[in-house]
Design a protein around this motif. Structure first.
Motif, mmCIF file in Angstrom:
data_model
loop_
_atom_site.group_PDB
_atom_site.id
_atom_site.type_symbol
_atom_site.label_atom_id
_atom_site.label_comp_id
_atom_site.label_asym_id
_atom_site.label_seq_id
_atom_site.Cartn_x
_atom_site.Cartn_y
_atom_site.Cartn_z
ATOM 1 N N ALA A 99 0.973 -1.186 0.205
ATOM 2 C CA ALA A 99 -0.251 0.038 0.064
ATOM 3 C C ALA A 99 0.827 1.069 -0.096
ATOM 4 N N GLY A 125 1.901 1.630 -3.583
ATOM 5 C CA GLY A 125 0.911 1.615 -4.506
ATOM 6 C C GLY A 125 0.853 0.190 -5.290
ATOM 7 N N ILE A 173 -0.578 -3.860 -5.796
ATOM 8 C CA ILE A 173 -1.296 -4.867 -5.466
ATOM 9 C C ILE A 173 -0.329 -5.976 -5.234
ATOM 10 N N VAL A 227 -5.507 1.714 4.082
ATOM 11 C CA VAL A 227 -6.254 2.813 3.542
ATOM 12 C C VAL A 227 -5.250 3.948 3.474
ATOM 13 N N ALA A 280 -2.329 3.829 1.256
ATOM 14 C CA ALA A 280 -2.523 3.731 -0.202
ATOM 15 C C ALA A 280 -3.010 4.882 -0.613
ATOM 16 N N VAL A 281 -3.673 5.915 0.046
ATOM 17 C CA VAL A 281 -4.170 7.165 -0.220
ATOM 18 C C VAL A 281 -2.843 8.151 -0.432
ATOM 19 N N ASN A 282 -2.115 7.925 0.518
ATOM 20 C CA ASN A 282 -0.946 8.830 0.426
ATOM 21 C C ASN A 282 0.003 8.239 -0.469
ATOM 22 N N GLY A 294 -1.104 7.563 -3.514
ATOM 23 C CA GLY A 294 -1.855 7.873 -4.888
ATOM 24 C C GLY A 294 -2.730 6.867 -5.156
ATOM 25 N N GLY A 295 -3.174 5.881 -4.612
ATOM 26 C CA GLY A 295 -3.777 4.908 -4.871
ATOM 27 C C GLY A 295 -2.856 3.689 -5.494
ATOM 28 N N TYR A 296 -3.449 2.451 -5.826
ATOM 29 C CA TYR A 296 -2.665 1.404 -6.342
ATOM 30 C C TYR A 296 -2.360 1.547 -7.868
ATOM 31 N N GLN A 297 -1.160 1.433 -8.330
ATOM 32 C CA GLN A 297 -0.894 1.807 -9.558
ATOM 33 C C GLN A 297 -0.270 0.639 -10.335
#
Length: 254
Positions: free
Chosen positions: A39, A42, A44, A108, A111-113, A115-118
């Protein structure tokens, strides 16, 4: 006279023991740390996917995974001869939920910090898919330290607290399946479950005495309500009931 273990339970125990023996290979696919690290970057990873699959499976199979193929479960059952004491889950089950909520919150946030999963890397933190083989940025001795710390936690709880105490206190996997089962029970769709016929029960309480999760199965049979968040569908109660008052069923209802 030595009591014979029912054949289905021999198979089940063999599967959970083999699952534990494979844990040096599979550990990172059940790792809460690997999900957090992924996370933060970013990514998965295999562990995140595995937990997602556990949740989805619980919608139709409940906590069957816990009873039949969990490495931690197999490890704890190895130590039942040392301490076969029943565990009062009603007093300690809250511990794993506290750990789980904090852990999910961190995932969460990170992951938000990030910028999400890329990206997707199912073998993240493994060398050719082997968890304790080490990676260029994680020496093999670090991987082994993590492995033995996890093993020590489950072994210590099993020895000092009793039957599958780790499942009640530190398991970060169980809440996913408990949540999935809770959703299933709101709609009562077709799924694997236990059903009971109280009229055939002779009240010997062998089902409660042999339950690896320390549940009062006898009371559940008398009420003919077999749903319990901590039931792992191991079938121990089914196989140890001489009157066949409990059975597996793939059906609707709850």
């Amino acid at each position: 006279m030595i009591r014979q273990i029912p054949m289905r339970q021999r198979i089940r125990k063999a599967l959970v023991f083999l699952a534990f023996l494979s844990f040096p290979i599979t550990m990172n696919f059940f790792s809460p740390y690997v999900i957090i690290d992924g996370a933060m970057n970013g990514i998965i990873n295999g562990s995140l996917v595995m937990f997602g699959l556990m949740f989805l499976s619980s919608l139709f199979l409940g906590r069957l995974w816990c009873g039949w193929v969990c490495p931690g479960g197999g490890l704890q059952e190895m130590f039942e001869p040392i301490n076969n004491k029943l565990v009062n889950g009603s007093k300690i089950d809250w511990i794993k939920w506290s750990i789980w909520i904090l852990w999910l919150s961190l995932i969460v946030i990170f992951a938000v910090n990030a910028g999400g999963y890329q990206s997707v890397d199912l073998l993240y933190h493994t060398q050719n898919g082997v968890s304790v083989a080490g990676t260029p940025d994680r020496p093999i001795f670090i991987a082994y330290i993590i492995y033995y710390v996890v093993v020590a936690l489950f072994v210590g709880l099993a020895i000092f607290a009793g039957r599958r105490a780790g499942c009640h206190t530190i398991c970060w996997m169980a809440p996913f399946m408990i949540t999935g089962r809770w959703i299933r029970n709101r709609f009562a769709w077709l799924s694997l479950r236990l059903v009971a016929d109280a009229s055939t029960c002779k009240d010997c309480k062998s089902c409660s005495k042999t339950c690896p999760m320390s549940l009062d199965v006898n009371a559940m049979v008398q009420a003919q309500k077999m749903e319990n968040a901590e039931c792992i569908l191991c079938g121990t109660c089914v196989d140890n009931c001489s009157k066949k008052a409990i059975r597996y069923s793939f059906s609707a209802g709850k």
